[in-house]
Design an enzyme around this catalytic site. Structure first.
Site, PDB file in Angstrom:
ATOM      1  N   ASP A   1      12.901  57.917  39.956  1.00 26.86           N
ATOM      2  CA  ASP A   1      12.940  57.688  38.511  1.00 26.86           C
ATOM      3  C   ASP A   1      14.100  58.427  37.866  1.00 26.86           C
ATOM      4  O   ASP A   1      14.659  59.362  38.444  1.00 26.86           O
ATOM      5  CB  ASP A   1      11.617  58.120  37.870  1.00 26.86           C
ATOM      6  CG  ASP A   1      11.312  59.594  38.105  1.00 26.86           C
ATOM      7  OD1 ASP A   1      11.321  60.018  39.273  1.00 26.86           O
ATOM      8  OD2 ASP A   1      11.103  60.322  37.115  1.00 26.86           O
TER       9      ASP A   1
ATOM     10  N   GLU B   1       9.011  61.828  38.676  1.00 27.22           N
ATOM     11  CA  GLU B   1       9.324  63.252  38.731  1.00 27.22           C
ATOM     12  C   GLU B   1       9.720  63.752  37.350  1.00 27.22           C
ATOM     13  O   GLU B   1       9.381  64.851  36.947  1.00 27.22           O
ATOM     14  CB  GLU B   1      10.479  63.484  39.731  1.00 27.22           C
ATOM     15  CG  GLU B   1      10.733  64.954  40.051  1.00 27.22           C
ATOM     16  CD  GLU B   1      11.809  65.606  39.203  1.00 27.22           C
ATOM     17  OE1 GLU B   1      12.049  66.798  39.387  1.00 27.22           O
ATOM     18  OE2 GLU B   1      12.416  64.935  38.342  1.00 27.22           O
TER      19      GLU B   1
HETATM   20 ZN   LIG Z   1      16.142  65.218  39.340  1.00 28.86          ZN
END
Ligand SMILES: [Zn+2]
Length: 383
Positions: A73, A135
Site C-alpha cells: 500500500d 501498513e
Molecule cells: Zn513504508
C-alpha cells in the site's frame, strides 16, 4: 536486470493501492510473476476480503531462509501537488517519480525482477517474499500474515524489510501506537452552554492532558536512547467536531499517536490517560449521564529492539561488510516480525525524506545497488 526492474516498477506504481483500498490486482500481478518461477504462494486476507497479503517461497520448503518483505500500500495523494500524475511512473534525470516509488514499490520491483534468477539457483535454504497490505494505515496486514506463519510455518531465520533507508542498515526503531478518541457530549443552544456538554471543549482539555504527558516523556527518556528525538513523542493529527458557531457540539473526535522508545512509557501514558478520561467523564455526566470519552486503538505496533547478535544484522554484515547499524524514529513492520520470532532489519532503496510527499521518487542507481546486494543474498543461500 535493471531494465526489467524499472518495467516492473512502472507496473506497480500504476496500481493505485492506497492504504485501506483493494490491492488484489497488484497481489495478482505479483502472484503471477512469482508463480511463473515455481514459487509456492500463500495468501491471507483482510476481514472483508478486499486486501491480501502474499507469502511466497522460492527454493526448499521448511524452516530457515530469508524473508524479503514490503508493504503493497501507499499513502494517499493530493494530485494537485504533483508535477506529474502520481500513479504513472515518470522517468527523468536518473529518477523514477510516482507514488510508492521509494515507499516501497522500488524494493518490491527489485525482488520480483530477481525472482527468476533466485529460482534458477539451487537454493539450500528458502528465499521468501512477504507482501503486506495497509501498513500505512495501522499496520493491519502484517499481523495476519505473521499469525499465519507462526501457526502454520515455516519459521524463517531473518527478514529484510525493504523500507527506503537510503541503503543504510536500520537495526532499531521506535514503536508506533495510534488511537482515535471520541468525546460524546450533549448539543444545545450556545446561549445556554450550561445545559449542554460541549464535546469540542472537553476534547481540548483531553489534548492539553496529552501534551502535558508528552512533556513528561522528555524527562523519562533513557539516557542511552539512541533516537533523535530521544524521548517518546506524542502528536495529535486530526480533530473533527461541531456543526456551527451557535450550536454546542455534541461530538468531537481526534486521531493521535505516540512513538514510544520503551514499552513502560506507553504503559504510563495509557494509565494516566485513563485517569484523565475518568475525571473528565465524571464532570460531563453531572450535566448529561450519556456523555463519554472513548479511546479506540487503531494499532499498537512494537518498536524494533536493537540486538547486536541478531541473525538479521549478521546477514547484512555478511552482505555489506562491516556496516553501521542505524536507528530511526519512524515505525516499520520490522518490530512485528521481531515480535513474531523472526529477527529483522530495515534496509532498502530510496530515502524516507521522499516518502509521503508529492513528487516522490527513487534513484535508479539505488535500485541498481539494491539488485546487486539481493543477488549476492541469493548466491549466499545456494547449497
Ligand atoms: Zn513504508
Amino acid at each position: 536486470m535493471l531494465d526489467e526492474t524499472l518495467a516492473i516498477l512502472d507496473d506497480l506504481i500504476a496500481f493505485e493501492t492506497v492504504a485501506l483500498t483493494p490491492n488484489l490486482d497488484l497481489v495478482g500481478y505479483c502472484s503471477e510473476r512469482l508463480g511463473a518461477v515455481g514459487a509456492d504462494i500463500r495468501l491471507t486476507h483482510s476481514g472483508d476480503g478486499t486486501r491480501a497479503n502474499l507469502f511466497a517461497t522460492i527454493g526448499p520448503s521448511g524452516d530457515g531462509g530469508i524473508v524479503l518483505s514490503g508493504h503493497t500500500d501507499v499513502v494517499p495523494v493530493d494530485a494537485g501537488d504533483w508535477s506529474t500524475p502520481p500513479f504513472e511512473a515518470y522517468h527523468r534525470d536518473g529518477r523514477v517519480y510516482g507514488r510508492g516509488s521509494a515507499d516501497m514499490k522500488g524494493f518490491i520491483a527489485c525482488v520480483l525482477a530477481l525472482a527468476p534468477r533466485f529460482a534458477a539457483l539451487s537454493l539450500g535454504r528458502p528465499l521468501h517474499v512477504a507482501l503486506t497490505f495497509d501498513e500505512e494505515d495501522g499496520f493491519h496486514g502484517a499481523p495476519i500474515l505473521l499469525d499465519d506463519l507462526v501457526c502454520n510455518g515455516p519459521r524463517p531465520s531473518a527478514a529484510i524489510i525493504g523500507e527506503p533507508t537510503g541503503m543504510e542498515v536500520v537495526a532499531a526503531h521506535k514503536g508506533c501506537y495510534e488511537y482515535t478518541t471520541t468525546v460524546t457530549g450533549r448539543s444545545g443552544h450556545s446561549s445556554e452552554p450550561g445545559r449542554a456538554v460541549n464535546a469540542v471543549q472537553y476534547a481540548t482539555r483531553f489534548i492539553t492532558g496529552l501534551m502535558e504527558l508528552g512533556a513528561e516523556m522528555t524527562d523519562r527518556a533513557p539516557a542511552s536512547s539512541p533516537y533523535e528525538p530521544a524521548p517518546t513523542t506524542m502528536s495529535v493529527g486530526t480533530i473533527t467536531g461541531g456543526q456551527a458557531r451557535c450550536v454546542v457540539a455534541d461530538r468531537c473526535s481526534l486521531e493521535w499517536e505516540m512513538r514510544p522508545v520503551q514499552r513502560t512509557d506507553a504503559d504510563h501514558v495509557r494509565t494516566r490517560l485513563a485517569e484523565l478520561e475518568d475525571r473528565l467523564t465524571q464532570e460531563m455526566r453531572l450535566v448529561h449521564p450519556g456523555a463519554s470519552i472513548r479511546t479506540e486503538v487503531v494499532c499498537e505496533v512494537d518498536g524494533l529492539e536493537f540486538d547486536d547478535a541478531s541473525p538479521a544484522l549478521g546477514l547484512m554484515r555478511s552482505l555489506l561488510g562491516d556496516t553501521p547499524a542505524g536507528v530511526v524514529s519512524y515505525g516499520t513492520e520490522a518490530g512485528l516480525f521481531q515480535a513474531a520470532g523472526i529477527p529483522a532489519v530495515v534496509w532498502g532503496p530510496g530515502h524516507i525524506g521522499q516518502a509521503h510527499r508529492p513528487d516522490e521518487y527513487v534513484e535508479v542507481d539505488d535500485l541498481g545497488a539494491c539488485l546487486a546486494v539481493l543477488a549476492r543474498l541469493g548466491d549466499s543461500l545456494v547449497r
